[in-house]
Design a protein around this motif. Structure first.
Motif, PDB file in Angstrom:
ATOM      1  N   ALA A  84       3.552 -18.506 -13.954  1.00  0.00           N
ATOM      2  CA  ALA A  84       2.730 -17.639 -13.102  1.00  0.00           C
ATOM      3  C   ALA A  84       3.601 -16.776 -12.199  1.00  0.00           C
ATOM      4  O   ALA A  84       3.317 -15.589 -11.993  1.00  0.00           O
ATOM      5  CB  ALA A  84       1.779 -18.493 -12.254  1.00  0.00           C
ATOM      6  N   LEU A  85       4.669 -17.363 -11.668  1.00  0.00           N
ATOM      7  CA  LEU A  85       5.604 -16.617 -10.827  1.00  0.00           C
ATOM      8  C   LEU A  85       6.198 -15.446 -11.600  1.00  0.00           C
ATOM      9  O   LEU A  85       6.231 -14.304 -11.105  1.00  0.00           O
ATOM     10  CB  LEU A  85       6.719 -17.535 -10.345  1.00  0.00           C
ATOM     11  N   ALA A  86       6.679 -15.722 -12.807  1.00  0.00           N
ATOM     12  CA  ALA A  86       7.311 -14.686 -13.623  1.00  0.00           C
ATOM     13  C   ALA A  86       6.321 -13.576 -13.970  1.00  0.00           C
ATOM     14  O   ALA A  86       6.651 -12.387 -13.905  1.00  0.00           O
ATOM     15  CB  ALA A  86       7.881 -15.307 -14.891  1.00  0.00           C
ATOM     16  N   LYS A  87       5.109 -13.963 -14.317  1.00  0.00           N
ATOM     17  CA  LYS A  87       4.097 -12.960 -14.683  1.00  0.00           C
ATOM     18  C   LYS A  87       3.695 -12.116 -13.474  1.00  0.00           C
ATOM     19  O   LYS A  87       3.447 -10.911 -13.603  1.00  0.00           O
ATOM     20  CB  LYS A  87       2.874 -13.653 -15.294  1.00  0.00           C
ATOM     21  N   THR A  88       3.630 -12.738 -12.298  1.00  0.00           N
ATOM     22  CA  THR A  88       3.301 -11.987 -11.086  1.00  0.00           C
ATOM     23  C   THR A  88       4.401 -10.988 -10.763  1.00  0.00           C
ATOM     24  O   THR A  88       4.122  -9.832 -10.422  1.00  0.00           O
ATOM     25  CB  THR A  88       3.107 -12.946  -9.888  1.00  0.00           C
ATOM     26  N   ALA A  89       5.649 -11.426 -10.887  1.00  0.00           N
ATOM     27  CA  ALA A  89       6.781 -10.525 -10.646  1.00  0.00           C
ATOM     28  C   ALA A  89       6.748  -9.351 -11.618  1.00  0.00           C
ATOM     29  O   ALA A  89       6.966  -8.197 -11.223  1.00  0.00           O
ATOM     30  CB  ALA A  89       8.096 -11.289 -10.774  1.00  0.00           C
ATOM     31  N   ASP A  90       6.458  -9.635 -12.882  1.00  0.00           N
ATOM     32  CA  ASP A  90       6.365  -8.571 -13.890  1.00  0.00           C
ATOM     33  C   ASP A  90       5.248  -7.589 -13.539  1.00  0.00           C
ATOM     34  O   ASP A  90       5.410  -6.367 -13.651  1.00  0.00           O
ATOM     35  CB  ASP A  90       6.109  -9.164 -15.275  1.00  0.00           C
ATOM     36  N   LYS A  91       4.109  -8.142 -13.129  1.00  0.00           N
ATOM     37  CA  LYS A  91       2.951  -7.297 -12.799  1.00  0.00           C
ATOM     38  C   LYS A  91       3.241  -6.390 -11.612  1.00  0.00           C
ATOM     39  O   LYS A  91       2.841  -5.214 -11.602  1.00  0.00           O
ATOM     40  CB  LYS A  91       1.743  -8.195 -12.487  1.00  0.00           C
ATOM     41  N   LEU A  92       3.956  -6.929 -10.623  1.00  0.00           N
ATOM     42  CA  LEU A  92       4.265  -6.158  -9.422  1.00  0.00           C
ATOM     43  C   LEU A  92       5.452  -5.221  -9.610  1.00  0.00           C
ATOM     44  O   LEU A  92       5.689  -4.341  -8.788  1.00  0.00           O
ATOM     45  CB  LEU A  92       4.547  -7.108  -8.255  1.00  0.00           C
ATOM     46  N   GLY A  93       6.215  -5.443 -10.686  1.00  0.00           N
ATOM     47  CA  GLY A  93       7.353  -4.577 -10.971  1.00  0.00           C
ATOM     48  C   GLY A  93       8.601  -4.895 -10.180  1.00  0.00           C
ATOM     49  O   GLY A  93       9.340  -3.988  -9.795  1.00  0.00           O
ATOM     50  N   LEU A  94       8.841  -6.180  -9.921  1.00  0.00           N
ATOM     51  CA  LEU A  94      10.061  -6.568  -9.223  1.00  0.00           C
ATOM     52  C   LEU A  94      10.649  -7.821  -9.850  1.00  0.00           C
ATOM     53  O   LEU A  94       9.996  -8.502 -10.631  1.00  0.00           O
ATOM     54  CB  LEU A  94       9.815  -6.793  -7.727  1.00  0.00           C
ATOM     55  N   LEU A 103       0.934 -12.675   0.366  1.00  0.00           N
ATOM     56  CA  LEU A 103       1.993 -11.690   0.142  1.00  0.00           C
ATOM     57  C   LEU A 103       1.788 -10.958  -1.177  1.00  0.00           C
ATOM     58  O   LEU A 103       1.855  -9.721  -1.234  1.00  0.00           O
ATOM     59  CB  LEU A 103       3.357 -12.377   0.138  1.00  0.00           C
ATOM     60  N   ASP A 104       1.544 -11.709  -2.246  1.00  0.00           N
ATOM     61  CA  ASP A 104       1.368 -11.108  -3.567  1.00  0.00           C
ATOM     62  C   ASP A 104       0.216 -10.105  -3.562  1.00  0.00           C
ATOM     63  O   ASP A 104       0.328  -9.007  -4.123  1.00  0.00           O
ATOM     64  CB  ASP A 104       1.085 -12.186  -4.618  1.00  0.00           C
ATOM     65  N   MET A 105      -0.888 -10.494  -2.925  1.00  0.00           N
ATOM     66  CA  MET A 105      -2.059  -9.621  -2.874  1.00  0.00           C
ATOM     67  C   MET A 105      -1.773  -8.351  -2.088  1.00  0.00           C
ATOM     68  O   MET A 105      -2.274  -7.273  -2.415  1.00  0.00           O
ATOM     69  CB  MET A 105      -3.234 -10.366  -2.239  1.00  0.00           C
ATOM     70  N   ALA A 106      -0.945  -8.461  -1.040  1.00  0.00           N
ATOM     71  CA  ALA A 106      -0.645  -7.298  -0.209  1.00  0.00           C
ATOM     72  C   ALA A 106       0.287  -6.316  -0.899  1.00  0.00           C
ATOM     73  O   ALA A 106       0.225  -5.107  -0.650  1.00  0.00           O
ATOM     74  CB  ALA A 106      -0.033  -7.762   1.114  1.00  0.00           C
ATOM     75  N   MET A 113       0.014  -1.968  -1.525  1.00  0.00           N
ATOM     76  CA  MET A 113       1.174  -1.245  -1.001  1.00  0.00           C
ATOM     77  C   MET A 113       1.769  -0.338  -2.072  1.00  0.00           C
ATOM     78  O   MET A 113       2.025   0.848  -1.837  1.00  0.00           O
ATOM     79  CB  MET A 113       2.247  -2.223  -0.510  1.00  0.00           C
ATOM     80  N   THR A 114       1.978  -0.914  -3.264  1.00  0.00           N
ATOM     81  CA  THR A 114       2.571  -0.150  -4.364  1.00  0.00           C
ATOM     82  C   THR A 114       1.677   1.029  -4.759  1.00  0.00           C
ATOM     83  O   THR A 114       2.156   2.149  -4.962  1.00  0.00           O
ATOM     84  CB  THR A 114       2.798  -1.064  -5.582  1.00  0.00           C
ATOM     85  N   ARG A 115       0.377   0.760  -4.833  1.00  0.00           N
ATOM     86  CA  ARG A 115      -0.563   1.823  -5.212  1.00  0.00           C
ATOM     87  C   ARG A 115      -0.613   2.917  -4.151  1.00  0.00           C
ATOM     88  O   ARG A 115      -0.589   4.107  -4.469  1.00  0.00           O
ATOM     89  CB  ARG A 115      -1.961   1.232  -5.419  1.00  0.00           C
ATOM     90  N   ARG A 116      -0.660   2.525  -2.894  1.00  0.00           N
ATOM     91  CA  ARG A 116      -0.796   3.504  -1.810  1.00  0.00           C
ATOM     92  C   ARG A 116       0.467   4.329  -1.616  1.00  0.00           C
ATOM     93  O   ARG A 116       0.390   5.499  -1.225  1.00  0.00           O
ATOM     94  CB  ARG A 116      -1.210   2.788  -0.523  1.00  0.00           C
ATOM     95  N   ILE A 117       1.609   3.734  -1.867  1.00  0.00           N
ATOM     96  CA  ILE A 117       2.858   4.502  -1.809  1.00  0.00           C
ATOM     97  C   ILE A 117       2.854   5.568  -2.903  1.00  0.00           C
ATOM     98  O   ILE A 117       3.246   6.716  -2.673  1.00  0.00           O
ATOM     99  CB  ILE A 117       4.083   3.579  -1.955  1.00  0.00           C
ATOM    100  N   MET A 167      11.629   3.323  -5.368  1.00  0.00           N
ATOM    101  CA  MET A 167      12.244   2.008  -5.169  1.00  0.00           C
ATOM    102  C   MET A 167      11.408   0.904  -5.818  1.00  0.00           C
ATOM    103  O   MET A 167      10.241   1.102  -6.151  1.00  0.00           O
ATOM    104  CB  MET A 167      12.345   1.695  -3.658  1.00  0.00           C
ATOM    105  N   SER A 168      12.021  -0.258  -5.969  1.00  0.00           N
ATOM    106  CA  SER A 168      11.263  -1.436  -6.388  1.00  0.00           C
ATOM    107  C   SER A 168      10.392  -1.857  -5.210  1.00  0.00           C
ATOM    108  O   SER A 168      10.714  -1.549  -4.050  1.00  0.00           O
ATOM    109  CB  SER A 168      12.209  -2.572  -6.780  1.00  0.00           C
ATOM    110  N   PRO A 169       9.278  -2.546  -5.448  1.00  0.00           N
ATOM    111  CA  PRO A 169       8.381  -2.928  -4.355  1.00  0.00           C
ATOM    112  C   PRO A 169       9.049  -3.732  -3.241  1.00  0.00           C
ATOM    113  O   PRO A 169       8.731  -3.544  -2.063  1.00  0.00           O
ATOM    114  CB  PRO A 169       7.307  -3.761  -5.074  1.00  0.00           C
ATOM    115  N   ASP A 170       9.980  -4.609  -3.589  1.00  0.00           N
ATOM    116  CA  ASP A 170      10.649  -5.404  -2.549  1.00  0.00           C
ATOM    117  C   ASP A 170      11.524  -4.529  -1.651  1.00  0.00           C
ATOM    118  O   ASP A 170      11.574  -4.733  -0.433  1.00  0.00           O
ATOM    119  CB  ASP A 170      11.483  -6.526  -3.168  1.00  0.00           C
ATOM    120  N   GLU A 171      12.197  -3.549  -2.244  1.00  0.00           N
ATOM    121  CA  GLU A 171      13.021  -2.651  -1.440  1.00  0.00           C
ATOM    122  C   GLU A 171      12.151  -1.749  -0.570  1.00  0.00           C
ATOM    123  O   GLU A 171      12.490  -1.461   0.585  1.00  0.00           O
ATOM    124  CB  GLU A 171      13.924  -1.809  -2.342  1.00  0.00           C
ATOM    125  N   ALA A 172      11.025  -1.296  -1.107  1.00  0.00           N
ATOM    126  CA  ALA A 172      10.092  -0.477  -0.327  1.00  0.00           C
ATOM    127  C   ALA A 172       9.541  -1.297   0.838  1.00  0.00           C
ATOM    128  O   ALA A 172       9.416  -0.792   1.968  1.00  0.00           O
ATOM    129  CB  ALA A 172       8.954   0.020  -1.216  1.00  0.00           C
TER     130      ALA A 172
END
Length: 202
Positions: free
Chosen positions: A58-68, A90-93, A97-101, A128-133
């Motif tokens: 689940a962690l890996a799939k969430t990271a893939d989905k968020l692009g980080l 955090l994941d939900m937020a 964030m990514t969409r609004r940026i 940027m990647s979401p974590d860097e943003a």
């Protein structure tokens, strides 16, 4: 004739023993590989709440989905956890964030004015990647004096989960980097390659 039969049986026995030995070797190797991945999963369970192969998947799939990267997501989750915010929050937020940026980079959306107020370039963040943003936003938010303004801006950037992220954002960019280093030193981080190996073992 009897000697021939005896020789043939002996040869068959040796062949069976050889095959059995090879099979045992493969079984031992497989157990060893599974043992290593199980050890990794157990270690992660102890330090980061990742309690099973399913959780790692689940962690890996969430990271893939968020692009980080998985390492980046674990690091951000660690920072969130240390400031009283759950991983799911955090994941939900990160999703809005990514969409609004991305919308702000096109000159539209709710985050456009918030980013301008923070002195951040939407197009630069979008590249940027979401974590860097997230770290860049945290750095800018740290300079905001009013707590009510922090909540207002966080809501514009992260939607309804924004108010929950005020504390991890207060760490600033340097604080989040320190949390990432801490997570790595504690052995909490897991690469996408390692996660894939654990998924296969599971």
């Amino acid at each position: 004739m009897a000697n021939d039969v005896k020789i043939e049986i002996t040869a068959q026995d040796k062949t069976k023993k050889a095959v059995s030995s090879v099979n045992k070797g493969f079984s031992a190797l497989k157990r060893s590989a599974l043992g290593v991945t199980s050890a990794i999963a157990s270690a992660l369970a102890a330090v980061s709440g990742v309690s099973s192969f399913k959780s790692i998947d689940a962690l890996a799939k969430t990271a893939d989905k968020l692009g980080l990267a998985t390492e980046a997501l674990i690091s951000l989750r660690h920072a969130a956890d240390q400031t009283g915010v759950g991983a799911n929050t955090l994941d939900m937020a990160l999703q809005p964030m990514t969409r609004r940026i991305a919308e702000a980079a096109q000159g539209t959306g709710e985050a456009k004015d918030a980013l301008r107020e923070l002195g951040l370039g939407a197009r630069a963040l979008a590249s940027m990647s979401p974590d860097e943003a997230f770290k860049e936003i945290a750095g800018a938010m740290k300079e905001v004096d009013s707590q009510s303004d922090k909540v207002r801006l966080a809501f514009k950037l992260f939607d309804s989960e924004g108010v929950n992220l005020v504390n991890p954002l207060a760490l600033g960019k340097s604080g989040l980097n320190e949390m990432a280093s801490e997570a790595d030193s504690l052995g909490m981080t897991l690469s996408r390659i390692d996660a894939h190996k654990i998924e296969e073992a599971g």
